[in-house]
Design an enzyme around this catalytic site. Structure first.
Site, PDB file in Angstrom:
ATOM      1  CB  ALA A   1      -0.912   3.048   4.499  1.00  0.00           C
ATOM      2  CB  THR A   2       1.242   1.522  -0.270  1.00  0.00           C
ATOM      3  OG1 THR A   2      -0.151   1.221  -0.348  1.00  0.00           O
ATOM      4  CG2 THR A   2       2.013   0.551  -1.154  1.00  0.00           C
TER       5      THR A   2
ATOM      6  CG  ASN B   1      -9.089  -2.579   3.279  1.00  0.00           C
ATOM      7  OD1 ASN B   1      -8.632  -3.538   3.884  1.00  0.00           O
ATOM      8  ND2 ASN B   1      -9.132  -2.543   1.956  1.00  0.00           N
TER       9      ASN B   1
ATOM     10  CD  GLN C   1      -9.798   2.231   5.772  1.00  0.00           C
ATOM     11  OE1 GLN C   1     -10.623   3.070   6.145  1.00  0.00           O
ATOM     12  NE2 GLN C   1      -9.380   2.174   4.513  1.00  0.00           N
TER      13      GLN C   1
ATOM     14  CB  THR D   1      12.150  17.330  -2.313  1.00  0.00           C
ATOM     15  OG1 THR D   1      13.389  17.357  -3.018  1.00  0.00           O
ATOM     16  CG2 THR D   1      11.715  18.748  -1.972  1.00  0.00           C
TER      17      THR D   1
ATOM     18  CB  CYS E   1      -5.384  -1.213  -3.499  1.00  0.00           C
ATOM     19  SG  CYS E   1      -4.926   0.237  -2.523  1.00  0.00           S
TER      20      CYS E   1
END
Length: 390
Positions: free
Chosen positions: A70-71, A150, A178, A239, A322
């Site tokens: 998500a970040t 969150n 979430q 990749t 975080c």
């Protein structure tokens, strides 16, 4: 160990692990090496996973792009929209209680010339839709609001927000990290333009996520955050992490089968026992619509960090993973009107499909014992009981 920190990350589903192992052991080819059979097989596995996720979200596979989580998706959308749509305007609307990935990126964009409005919330963590409407200007290019907070589990009215954005010709980005695995969630009836998720929040592997970009008659333009090869329609070079992508596809299927009502029943049992058996505790945002698995509780005059160190066999948190190393009080709880002390005395408990009633009852008993012990030794608690402190 009792694990009640599922909003930070969740236990890997055994079926997900089993699906990943062949792509670590035997089918380990680079999915971009289409010249040989092994590479084509890996590429096919990626597309099957994309189809599985698309089916769960009720979108087209070509609208989904795999990211590291998500970040990365948040950075891609916020930065990308600002770069591509600056000719229309420079105004972005978000909320004071958003994830730090959103807030930090908005702060960065402000230094680059963006004008950002941070919507306030009430004591239950809810935004006012009339305030959102009045904040939109002709220069507004994006509204960025999460579906579920969150830290508190508060659910925002995403359908109403999306309708407001659509009627004002403003793009809407929803951080739905979430939501998946905790409530019914699809994109077929909600006009969200961008949406992101992370597999490790719904019993998938870490380091893999997805970004949804709705296909319209006039294609949405987003600047690439990571340039390189032609992977993901050139939106995200690098990749492919084939095992993780395969695992995410299986995890999304399993997430759609989770019994949300059973998890909510456990959560309610937990909160009822806490409020009945421990004095002076408050469930933050209890009056707001909340996701089924989350409780954020303030224990009066008991610091969360001290409490956690005394119950090392129970995994809980004082807020978002975080920012867990931060010495500052939760920005979410502060925005809801809690004092610094009240925020420091709050803890988040987040359940999953693996949580049992035995886990819950053991946790309540441990909390009762430790909280009583801390308070008995606390002069501040005694002053509070004597009416000398609030």
């Amino acid at each position: 160990m009792i694990y009640l920190d599922n909003n930070a990350t969740s236990r890997l589903d055994e079926r997900v692990l089993d699906s990943m192992l062949p792509y670590l052991r035997e089918d380990y080819a680079n999915a971009s090496s289409l010249q040989h059979k092994m590479g084509r097989h890996a590429n096919q596995a990626i597309e099957e996973s994309r189809k599985s996720l698309a089916q769960v979200l009720q979108v087209q596979p070509k609208e989904l792009f795999f990211t590291s989580g998500a970040t990365e998706s948040i950075n891609t959308v916020l930065r990308g929209v600002f770069l591509r749509y600056h000719a229309k305007g420079n105004h972005i609307i978000t909320c004071q209680t958003e994830h730090k990935a959103t807030l930090a990126t908005c702060e960065y964009l402000e230094k680059k010339g963006a004008r950002v409005s941070y919507l306030p919330v009430d004591k239950n963590g809810a935004i006012d839709l009339d305030t959102l409407k009045s904040t939109i200007t002709p220069q507004t290019i994006l509204v960025s609001l999460m579906s579920v907070n969150n830290e508190t589990g508060v659910i925002h009215p995403i359908k109403e927000i999306a309708d407001i954005c659509q009627s004002n010709n403003v793009l809407f980005f929803c951080d739905s990290t979430q939501s998946i695995g905790k409530q019914a969630f699809d994109l077929i009836s909600v006009p969200i333009d961008f949406c992101c998720l992370s597999a490790h929040k719904f019993h998938g592997p870490k380091g893999i996520g997805a970004l949804f970009i709705r296909r319209k008659s006039k294609p949405l333009q987003v600047e690439s955050l990571i340039t390189g090869g032609n992977q993901e329609q050139t939106l995200r070079g690098g990749t492919y992490n084939v095992p993780a992508i395969v695992g995410m596809g299986i995890a999304s299927r399993q997430a759609s089968k989770i019994d949300f009502a059973a998890i909510e029943q456990l959560r309610n049992h937990f909160e009822n026992r806490i409020q009945t058996e421990i004095e002076d505790c408050t469930i933050n945002a209890k009056e707001a619509p909340r996701i089924c698995n989350t409780s954020n509780i303030m224990f009066k005059h008991v610091r969360g960090n001290e409490l956690m160190t005394k119950i090392p066999d129970i995994a809980i948190s004082s807020g978002s993973a975080c920012v867990s190393g931060s010495r500052d009080p939760s920005h979410v709880l502060k925005a809801m009107g809690l004092t610094d002390d009240e925020a420091f005395c709050s803890l988040r408990f987040s359940l999953s499909k693996y949580t049992t009633q035995r886990d819950i009852d053991h946790t309540v008993e441990a909390l009762k014992t430790v909280i009583n012990s801390i308070r008995q030794q606390s002069p501040i608690w005694q002053m509070y009981k004597d009416g000398l402190l609030g």
